[in-house]
Motif scaffolding. Sequence first.
Motif, mmCIF file in Angstrom:
data_model
loop_
_atom_site.group_PDB
_atom_site.id
_atom_site.type_symbol
_atom_site.label_atom_id
_atom_site.label_comp_id
_atom_site.label_asym_id
_atom_site.label_seq_id
_atom_site.Cartn_x
_atom_site.Cartn_y
_atom_site.Cartn_z
ATOM 1 N N VAL A 135 0.926 -1.185 0.097
ATOM 2 C CA VAL A 135 0.055 0.055 -0.020
ATOM 3 C C VAL A 135 0.767 1.389 -0.043
ATOM 4 C CG1 VAL A 135 -1.566 1.163 1.371
ATOM 5 C CG2 VAL A 135 -1.933 -1.339 1.173
ATOM 6 N N GLU A 136 1.806 1.348 0.817
ATOM 7 C CA GLU A 136 2.791 2.531 0.933
ATOM 8 C C GLU A 136 3.678 2.630 -0.478
ATOM 9 O OE1 GLU A 136 1.976 0.228 3.078
ATOM 10 O OE2 GLU A 136 2.657 1.153 5.446
ATOM 11 N N SER A 137 3.959 1.412 -0.953
ATOM 12 C CA SER A 137 4.471 1.681 -2.190
ATOM 13 C C SER A 137 3.873 2.015 -3.249
ATOM 14 C CB SER A 137 5.283 0.102 -2.590
ATOM 15 O OG SER A 137 6.094 -0.361 -1.519
ATOM 16 N N PHE A 138 2.475 1.671 -3.497
ATOM 17 C CA PHE A 138 1.696 2.182 -4.492
ATOM 18 C C PHE A 138 1.306 3.676 -4.186
ATOM 19 C CE2 PHE A 138 -2.559 3.598 -5.483
ATOM 20 C CZ PHE A 138 -2.751 3.597 -6.813
ATOM 21 N N PHE A 159 -7.412 2.030 4.195
ATOM 22 C CA PHE A 159 -7.026 2.846 5.446
ATOM 23 C C PHE A 159 -7.513 2.089 6.635
ATOM 24 C CE2 PHE A 159 -6.400 6.537 3.229
ATOM 25 C CZ PHE A 159 -5.802 7.641 3.953
ATOM 26 N N LYS A 160 -8.499 1.070 6.507
ATOM 27 C CA LYS A 160 -8.872 0.204 7.908
ATOM 28 C C LYS A 160 -7.752 -0.709 8.160
ATOM 29 C CE LYS A 160 -10.621 -3.322 4.539
ATOM 30 N NZ LYS A 160 -11.796 -3.957 4.135
ATOM 31 N N GLN A 161 -6.742 -0.845 7.142
ATOM 32 C CA GLN A 161 -5.406 -1.574 7.926
ATOM 33 C C GLN A 161 -4.362 -0.965 7.975
ATOM 34 O OE1 GLN A 161 -5.824 -3.853 4.016
ATOM 35 N NE2 GLN A 161 -3.634 -3.407 3.450
ATOM 36 N N LEU A 162 -4.345 0.279 7.962
ATOM 37 C CA LEU A 162 -3.232 1.051 8.458
ATOM 38 C C LEU A 162 -3.245 1.545 9.819
ATOM 39 C CD1 LEU A 162 -3.298 3.797 5.264
ATOM 40 C CD2 LEU A 162 -2.186 1.552 5.782
ATOM 41 N N ASN A 163 -1.810 0.933 10.573
ATOM 42 C CA ASN A 163 -1.527 1.658 11.724
ATOM 43 C C ASN A 163 -1.111 2.888 11.937
ATOM 44 O OD1 ASN A 163 1.049 1.264 10.976
ATOM 45 N ND2 ASN A 163 1.295 -0.864 12.151
ATOM 46 N N ASP A 164 -0.611 3.525 12.963
ATOM 47 C CA ASP A 164 -0.265 4.862 12.995
ATOM 48 C C ASP A 164 1.037 4.968 12.128
ATOM 49 O OD1 ASP A 164 -2.312 5.343 14.596
ATOM 50 O OD2 ASP A 164 -1.103 5.926 16.464
ATOM 51 N N ASN A 165 1.954 4.316 12.229
ATOM 52 C CA ASN A 165 3.137 4.374 11.249
ATOM 53 C C ASN A 165 2.747 4.172 9.882
ATOM 54 O OD1 ASN A 165 4.786 4.517 13.823
ATOM 55 N ND2 ASN A 165 6.114 2.922 13.209
ATOM 56 N N ARG A 166 2.076 3.311 9.620
ATOM 57 C CA ARG A 166 1.700 3.202 8.176
ATOM 58 C C ARG A 166 1.034 4.427 7.545
ATOM 59 N NH1 ARG A 166 -0.428 -2.537 6.335
ATOM 60 N NH2 ARG A 166 0.272 -1.862 4.335
ATOM 61 N N TYR A 168 1.285 7.233 8.643
ATOM 62 C CA TYR A 168 2.573 8.443 8.570
ATOM 63 C C TYR A 168 2.924 8.451 7.231
ATOM 64 C CZ TYR A 168 6.591 11.506 9.661
ATOM 65 O OH TYR A 168 7.170 12.427 9.719
ATOM 66 N N ILE A 169 3.433 7.228 6.897
ATOM 67 C CA ILE A 169 4.180 7.051 5.679
ATOM 68 C C ILE A 169 3.409 7.495 4.388
ATOM 69 C CG2 ILE A 169 5.257 5.226 4.111
ATOM 70 C CD1 ILE A 169 6.161 3.928 6.330
ATOM 71 N N VAL A 170 2.016 7.035 4.474
ATOM 72 C CA VAL A 170 1.366 7.549 3.284
ATOM 73 C C VAL A 170 0.984 8.927 3.136
ATOM 74 C CG1 VAL A 170 0.273 5.078 3.106
ATOM 75 C CG2 VAL A 170 -0.976 7.119 4.409
ATOM 76 N N SER A 171 0.905 9.409 4.420
ATOM 77 C CA SER A 171 0.482 10.801 4.660
ATOM 78 C C SER A 171 2.031 11.729 3.966
ATOM 79 C CB SER A 171 0.239 11.386 6.065
ATOM 80 O OG SER A 171 -0.921 10.596 6.287
ATOM 81 N N ILE A 213 11.574 7.408 10.235
ATOM 82 C CA ILE A 213 10.815 8.085 11.429
ATOM 83 C C ILE A 213 9.680 7.199 11.960
ATOM 84 C CG2 ILE A 213 9.314 9.840 11.980
ATOM 85 C CD1 ILE A 213 10.564 11.710 9.959
ATOM 86 N N ALA A 214 9.005 6.418 11.004
ATOM 87 C CA ALA A 214 7.905 5.409 11.329
ATOM 88 C C ALA A 214 8.023 4.263 10.690
ATOM 89 C CB ALA A 214 6.509 5.937 11.078
ATOM 90 N N PRO A 215 9.021 3.238 11.064
ATOM 91 C CA PRO A 215 9.359 2.177 10.483
ATOM 92 C C PRO A 215 8.129 1.131 10.635
ATOM 93 C CG PRO A 215 11.237 2.772 11.886
ATOM 94 C CD PRO A 215 10.025 3.674 12.136
#
Length: 397
Positions: A135-138, A159-166, A168-171, A213-215
């Motif tokens: 998801v982050e890569s796309f 979005f339902k499967q994104l935790n806080d770190n994920r 952060y990365i997409v944002s 920052i958010a591994p």
Amino acid sequence: MGILLGLLAIAVILGIAFLMSNDKKNINYRGIIIMLLFQLLTTWFMFNTKVGQWIITKISEGFNKLIEFGSAGVQFVLGGFVIQEGGGGVFFFNVLLLIIFFATILSVLTYIKVLPLIIKYLGWGLSYITGLPKVESFNAVNSIFFGQSEALIAIKSQFKQLNDNRLYIVSASAMGSVSASIVGAYLGMLPAKFILVALPLNMFSALIVASMIAPVKVPKEEDVVDIQDVSNAKSFFEAMGNGALDGGRIALIVATMLIAFIASLELVNWVFAALFSGFTLQQALGYVIAPIGMLMGIPMAEVLDAGAIMGTKIVTNEFVAMLEFQGMLDSVSEKTVGIVTVFLTSFANFSSIGIIAGTVQGIDSEKGGKVSGFGLKLLVGATLGSMLSATIVGLFL
């Protein structure tokens, strides 16, 4: 000496990102090194071959044509309004309202299975070479072309499967990008070769800094893109309608949050200037940015003015800063032009916090609140990404 300073700047930028990390033990160093190598190769390719510039230019022309189609719809509804260049209405009519058209396109592309294929193959390819989740890569690839709001709309079902770190990365990828649809405007203000090379560099820089920052570590069995739930439309025209409604709702939320953020910043700038005898926040940021600016490769005699331009971009937006920098092009070195231009070619500024938080709020209210909570950290990370891209370019000038 310049190369050594540039390498030191890269080390400082990555060092700051490391200190900001909330999970230092799980940083994906292999992926970071690979993406840094891709940045160096991309910069060489863009500066030494015409093929790279041709590819990016053609893609930009394609999306600018889409903007023309969207503008036709806006003008049909609002054709009675007279929009003066430089007025606030230009942003609302020519950018925010076009989110409706882009949301419609994305919904249709999803319905006819084009977007799921992009998620599956381009996302998989970038994920494979970097070790980042799909998801982050796309989202990172898509952000090169669609920009922050539209790119986030494209992954709304994820979005339902994104935790806080994920999240952060997409944002961060969204904030570190620029929309290909407005690259033409940038090309009319600043040198094309620097604008074009910034597009792919910023994609990698946003991922590099954000993943420090958010591994994230997603189990292989969970690292999938849920393309089945991307669209619930039962027909082509229902997909168009759903996309238009989503886009309209998000455009309104974004506009509301922009008013609050930009007005608040104007108040802060007025207080700042009153307290320090006309010394503006932008000028102060120029002094703050100057040390890293010198490491990035900006000559000492030009670093305060360049830092002020970069500070202007952070507290306002890239268009304001580009217009100011346009008048300086003949008075500064090519190295400064290249470094500053690449730095400016992103959405990393205070108002983008409102845009991204508003977009996410329109998709998922709970996660919208989380984005607002780490908004300042998001801006710092995106700014570090812009600095990283600009430093890479400085190595080749």
